[in-house]
Design an enzyme around this catalytic site. Structure first.
Site, PDB file in Angstrom:
ATOM      1  N   PHE A  52       2.674   0.615  18.881  1.00 31.43           N
ATOM      2  CA  PHE A  52       2.531  -0.490  19.577  1.00 31.43           C
ATOM      3  C   PHE A  52       2.301  -0.506  21.180  1.00 31.43           C
ATOM      4  O   PHE A  52       2.017  -1.308  22.062  1.00 31.43           O
ATOM      5  CB  PHE A  52       3.939  -1.696  19.633  1.00 31.43           C
ATOM      6  CG  PHE A  52       5.161  -0.995  20.176  1.00 31.43           C
ATOM      7  CD1 PHE A  52       5.248  -1.274  21.705  1.00 31.43           C
ATOM      8  CD2 PHE A  52       5.877  -0.276  19.664  1.00 31.43           C
ATOM      9  CE1 PHE A  52       6.527  -0.633  22.219  1.00 31.43           C
ATOM     10  CE2 PHE A  52       7.059   0.520  20.366  1.00 31.43           C
ATOM     11  CZ  PHE A  52       7.310   0.140  21.545  1.00 31.43           C
ATOM     12  N   LYS A  54      -5.797   0.499  11.689  1.00 30.28           N
ATOM     13  CA  LYS A  54      -4.670  -0.557  11.505  1.00 30.28           C
ATOM     14  C   LYS A  54      -3.905  -0.379  12.572  1.00 30.28           C
ATOM     15  O   LYS A  54      -3.119   0.704  12.831  1.00 30.28           O
ATOM     16  CB  LYS A  54      -3.855  -0.036  10.153  1.00 30.28           C
ATOM     17  CG  LYS A  54      -2.975  -0.790   9.277  1.00 30.28           C
ATOM     18  CD  LYS A  54      -1.848  -1.553  10.029  1.00 30.28           C
ATOM     19  CE  LYS A  54      -0.581  -0.583  10.444  1.00 30.28           C
ATOM     20  NZ  LYS A  54       0.350  -1.396  11.246  1.00 30.28           N
ATOM     21  N   GLU A  82       1.204  -3.862  14.351  1.00 33.36           N
ATOM     22  CA  GLU A  82       1.506  -5.301  13.951  1.00 33.36           C
ATOM     23  C   GLU A  82       2.486  -6.226  15.090  1.00 33.36           C
ATOM     24  O   GLU A  82       2.272  -7.365  15.100  1.00 33.36           O
ATOM     25  CB  GLU A  82       2.250  -5.582  12.771  1.00 33.36           C
ATOM     26  CG  GLU A  82       3.897  -4.955  12.788  1.00 33.36           C
ATOM     27  CD  GLU A  82       3.956  -3.488  12.607  1.00 33.36           C
ATOM     28  OE1 GLU A  82       3.091  -2.935  12.791  1.00 33.36           O
ATOM     29  OE2 GLU A  82       4.910  -3.248  12.273  1.00 33.36           O
ATOM     30  N   SER A  90       5.972   7.022  15.488  1.00 35.71           N
ATOM     31  CA  SER A  90       7.165   7.807  15.507  1.00 35.71           C
ATOM     32  C   SER A  90       7.095   9.053  14.705  1.00 35.71           C
ATOM     33  O   SER A  90       6.469   9.030  13.923  1.00 35.71           O
ATOM     34  CB  SER A  90       8.449   6.929  15.315  1.00 35.71           C
ATOM     35  OG  SER A  90       8.120   6.368  13.762  1.00 35.71           O
ATOM     36  N   CYS A 126       4.958   7.572  25.104  1.00 35.59           N
ATOM     37  CA  CYS A 126       5.245   8.885  24.500  1.00 35.59           C
ATOM     38  C   CYS A 126       5.224   9.979  25.463  1.00 35.59           C
ATOM     39  O   CYS A 126       5.921  11.119  24.907  1.00 35.59           O
ATOM     40  CB  CYS A 126       4.340   9.036  23.247  1.00 35.59           C
ATOM     41  SG  CYS A 126       2.662   9.353  23.988  1.00 35.59           S
TER      42      CYS A 126
HETATM   43  P1  NAD Z   1       6.126   3.440  14.451  1.00 36.27           P
HETATM   44  O1  NAD Z   1       6.080   4.772  13.933  1.00 36.27           O
HETATM   45  O2  NAD Z   1       6.916   2.372  14.046  1.00 36.27           O
HETATM   46  O3  NAD Z   1       4.760   2.802  14.108  1.00 36.27           O
HETATM   47  C1  NAD Z   1       3.559   3.449  14.194  1.00 36.27           C
HETATM   48  C2  NAD Z   1       2.457   2.750  13.176  1.00 36.27           C
HETATM   49  O4  NAD Z   1       2.905   3.253  11.790  1.00 36.27           O
HETATM   50  C3  NAD Z   1       2.210   1.260  13.283  1.00 36.27           C
HETATM   51  O5  NAD Z   1       0.801   0.749  13.176  1.00 36.27           O
HETATM   52  C4  NAD Z   1       3.259   0.736  12.196  1.00 36.27           C
HETATM   53  O6  NAD Z   1       2.772  -0.568  11.555  1.00 36.27           O
HETATM   54  C5  NAD Z   1       3.016   1.928  11.130  1.00 36.27           C
HETATM   55  N1  NAD Z   1       4.451   1.973  10.151  1.00 36.27           N
HETATM   56  C6  NAD Z   1       5.532   1.943  10.666  1.00 36.27           C
HETATM   57  N2  NAD Z   1       6.338   2.162   9.885  1.00 36.27           N
HETATM   58  C7  NAD Z   1       5.770   2.599   8.621  1.00 36.27           C
HETATM   59  C8  NAD Z   1       5.972   3.156   7.497  1.00 36.27           C
HETATM   60  N3  NAD Z   1       7.382   3.296   6.989  1.00 36.27           N
HETATM   61  N4  NAD Z   1       4.761   3.662   6.715  1.00 36.27           N
HETATM   62  C9  NAD Z   1       3.655   3.707   7.010  1.00 36.27           C
HETATM   63  N5  NAD Z   1       3.358   3.217   8.446  1.00 36.27           N
HETATM   64  C10 NAD Z   1       4.305   2.552   8.962  1.00 36.27           C
HETATM   65  O7  NAD Z   1       5.968   3.688  16.207  1.00 36.27           O
HETATM   66  P2  NAD Z   1       5.920   2.464  16.925  1.00 36.27           P
HETATM   67  O8  NAD Z   1       7.506   1.838  17.198  1.00 36.27           O
HETATM   68  O9  NAD Z   1       4.812   1.418  16.836  1.00 36.27           O
HETATM   69  O10 NAD Z   1       5.461   3.190  18.512  1.00 36.27           O
HETATM   70  C11 NAD Z   1       6.215   4.116  19.076  1.00 36.27           C
HETATM   71  C12 NAD Z   1       6.435   5.622  18.781  1.00 36.27           C
HETATM   72  O11 NAD Z   1       4.996   6.367  18.898  1.00 36.27           O
HETATM   73  C13 NAD Z   1       7.271   6.521  19.455  1.00 36.27           C
HETATM   74  O12 NAD Z   1       7.921   7.205  18.543  1.00 36.27           O
HETATM   75  C14 NAD Z   1       6.262   7.222  20.268  1.00 36.27           C
HETATM   76  O13 NAD Z   1       6.895   8.377  20.759  1.00 36.27           O
HETATM   77  C15 NAD Z   1       5.095   7.365  19.241  1.00 36.27           C
HETATM   78  N6  NAD Z   1       4.122   7.581  20.083  1.00 36.27           N
HETATM   79  C16 NAD Z   1       3.529   8.796  20.050  1.00 36.27           C
HETATM   80  C17 NAD Z   1       2.195   9.354  20.735  1.00 36.27           C
HETATM   81  C18 NAD Z   1       1.689  10.547  20.840  1.00 36.27           C
HETATM   82  O14 NAD Z   1       0.687  10.890  21.541  1.00 36.27           O
HETATM   83  N7  NAD Z   1       2.770  11.435  20.202  1.00 36.27           N
HETATM   84  C19 NAD Z   1       1.471   8.408  21.483  1.00 36.27           C
HETATM   85  C20 NAD Z   1       2.261   6.919  21.573  1.00 36.27           C
HETATM   86  C21 NAD Z   1       3.390   6.894  20.816  1.00 36.27           C
END
Ligand code: NAD
Length: 506
Positions: free
Chosen positions: A162, A186, A189, A239, A294
């Site tokens: 997000f 994808k 959301e 994450s 991040c």
């Molecule tokens: P998230 O892990 O909750 O979601 C990421 C994506 O995965 C979304 O599209 C979500 O719909 C999907 N998703 C969520 N739960 C899932 C599951 N159980 N199974 C399959 N898909 C699933 O992350 P977020 O809250 O949207 O974003 C923040 C996180 O992203 C933080 O941990 C941040 O550090 C990380 N991030 C990392 C980088 C990087 O370059 N390393 C960059 C941006 C964000």
């Protein structure tokens, strides 16, 4: 852009957001939807379709059907569409930034910066004719030549978080599409509007239908996507538990995967550093985008006497951060993305207090109407056993850990399982040079708190911040979205006829 996909104004208007398949919006068939909030108002502003397996299959089928023609489209024609897309994103940057603010909450200037950083990847991808060039060796054997070419993979998928609804998808798809792949995105959301605007801009740029598709949703959509037999590769940013799970599952299904995970970024401050600069940098890097980056700094490691001078400066600056709507030009920091996330971050602050860390700036009282606000929180004397140290909080919470020496500070950072970004603040060139070599982290800043690489370098962390071996964009991105082939050729020469069962030598 002709979109009426959603209202981008700061006022409230509920809209419905559908998928984008084969060049047009398509209503989902699952009957499941998610709520998209305007976090500054604390109210829902849209409903987004959650894809069923059938919806995902439709998107993948569209991408698969588009692949043969797109992958054989002349490089110059592909580049021309990229150039046009670049021009359109630039022309619509303000609308994109406003869509980001409406659903993510970050301040408008920050959202404009996000669009700009995404645009830079498109600019990099415009050079695809050069980036795809292979190698040629004449006479590897007598009258035999060898050359290498790189070819696209097929249908590739991107799953994005997000916190950068424009930039993170644009780390992936400009390079993937320029290289001749077709793409299914994808997005998160929580803020799905901006990716839909990008889909419209692709259409306007002349990208053939089916080359870029968007399916919205949750775990169900992701699971179908990463197991789909027609998906060749998966890029995911999210994450650590999600990135790890997707990496394991998608590789088990034979996909090429790059999976960027969470972070806990440290900033080491040595006693010789420019302390006001270090304090400004810590506050900017910890509280920009409400800490939902991040690459945000979440831990300052103050070495020796640095801490006693630094902490009061950080606390004073943190208390001066103005919290409010991202559309208000006086705001430095917007709300958190959802009420649930705000409450989770606030619970960490409570835990830090209970664990005995010293809260020198308390943002828990910050509020504006019903928005999901939380002000900057700064803890001093944080221990590595505390949850505020070892968990990724992803909010406006900065921990200061004291370390006696440079070596202790480096050892502390290297013990942390995350390894996305890191910074050192010092005026000692020798110490900085040692640091860049000794630190076990993927992206390193020297007096730069958020060392995000430019598009022509690659972005990515180490350890629990990355699964797989490819970083995004730059040449690693080009290699990830293509596979190599080496051709050995000779043209018939009657003199070479005859029996020779030996292994060829020069
Ligand atoms: P998230 O892990 O909750 O979601 C990421 C994506 O995965 C979304 O599209 C979500 O719909 C999907 N998703 C969520 N739960 C899932 C599951 N159980 N199974 C399959 N898909 C699933 O992350 P977020 O809250 O949207 O974003 C923040 C996180 O992203 C933080 O941990 C941040 O550090 C990380 N991030 C990392 C980088 C990087 O370059 N390393 C960059 C941006 C964000």
């Amino acid at each position: 852009m002709t979109t009426s996909l959603v209202d981008h104004s700061p006022t409230l208007e509920i809209a419905e957001i559908h998928h984008w398949i084969d060049g047009a919006p398509v209503a989902g068939g699952s009957g499941r939807t998610g709520t998209v909030y305007n976090p500054a108002l604390g109210k829902s502003r849209a409903r987004v379709d959650f894809a069923s397996a059938d919806d995902v299959d439709r998107a993948v089928a569209a991408a698969r059907a588009a692949f043969p023609a797109w992958s054989t489209t002349a490089l110059g024609k592909r580049a021309a569409i990229l150039f046009k897309f670049r021009q359109l994103v630039d022309a619509h940057a303000e609308e994109l930034a406003r869509a980001i603010v409406s659903e993510h909450g970050k301040v408008l200037a920050d959202a404009r910066g996000e669009v700009q950083r995404g645009l830079e990847v498109v600019e990099f991808a415009c050079g695809i004719p050069h980036l795809m060039k292979g190698e040629f060796s004449e006479n590897v054997s007598t009258n035999v030549d060898s050359y290498s070419i790189r070819q696209p993979l097929g249908v590739v998928a991107g799953i994005t978080p997000f916190n950068f609804p424009v930039m993170v998808p644009m780390w992936m798809f400009p390079v993937a599409i320029a290289a001749g792949n077709t793409f299914v995105l994808k997005p998160s959301e929580k803020d799905p509007t901006a990716p839909m605007m990008l889909a419209e801009l692709w259409r306007e740029a002349g990208l053939p239908a089916g080359v870029f598709n968007v399916v919205h949703g949750d775990r169900a959509a992701v699971e179908r996507l990463i197991e789909h037999p027609d998906v060749a590769a998966v890029s995911v940013v999210g994450s650590t538990p999600v990135a790890r799970a997707i990496y394991e599952r998608a590789t088990a299904h034979g996909k090429r995967v790059q999976a960027l995970g969470g972070a806990k970024n440290h900033m080491i401050v040595l006693p010789d550093a420019d302390m006001p600069l270090a304090a400004d940098s810590a506050v900017n890097a910890a509280f920009g985008s409400a800490g939902e980056r991040c690459m945000a700094i979440s831990v300052v490691v103050a070495v020796g006497e640095a801490g006693d001078r630094l902490v009061p400066m950080i606390a004073e600056r943190a208390r001066g951060v103005r919290v409010g709507s991202g559309f208000d030009e006086h705001s430095d920091m917007g709300p958190l993305v959802t009420g649930e996330h705000r409450d989770r971050v606030a619970r960490y602050v409570d835990e830090g207090v209970r664990a005995g860390a010293r809260l020198v700036s308390d943002g828990r009282a910050a509020h504006a109407g019903d928005g999901f606000f939380l002000g900057p929180c700064v803890f001093d004397n944080v221990e590595t056993s505390m949850s505020i140290y070892h968990d990724e909080i992803f909010g406006p919470v900065l921990s200061v850990v004291r370390a006696a020496t440079y070596d202790d500070a480096v050892a502390l950072v290297n013990r942390n399982p995350y390894a996305n970004g890191v910074a050192i603040f010092t005026n000692d060139g020798g110490a900085a040079r040692r640091f860049q070599s000794e630190i076990q982290v993927g992206m390193v800043g020297i007096n730069v708190p958020i060392p995000v690489p430019m598009a022509y370098y690659s972005f990515g962390g180490w350890k629990a911040s990355l699964f797989g071996d490819a970083h995004v964009h730059g040449m690693e991105g080009v290699r990830f979205y293509t596979r190599g082939k080496v051709v050995t050729a000779r043209w018939p020469d009657p003199a070479l006829r005859g029996k020779d069962l030996g292994f060829p030598t020069a």
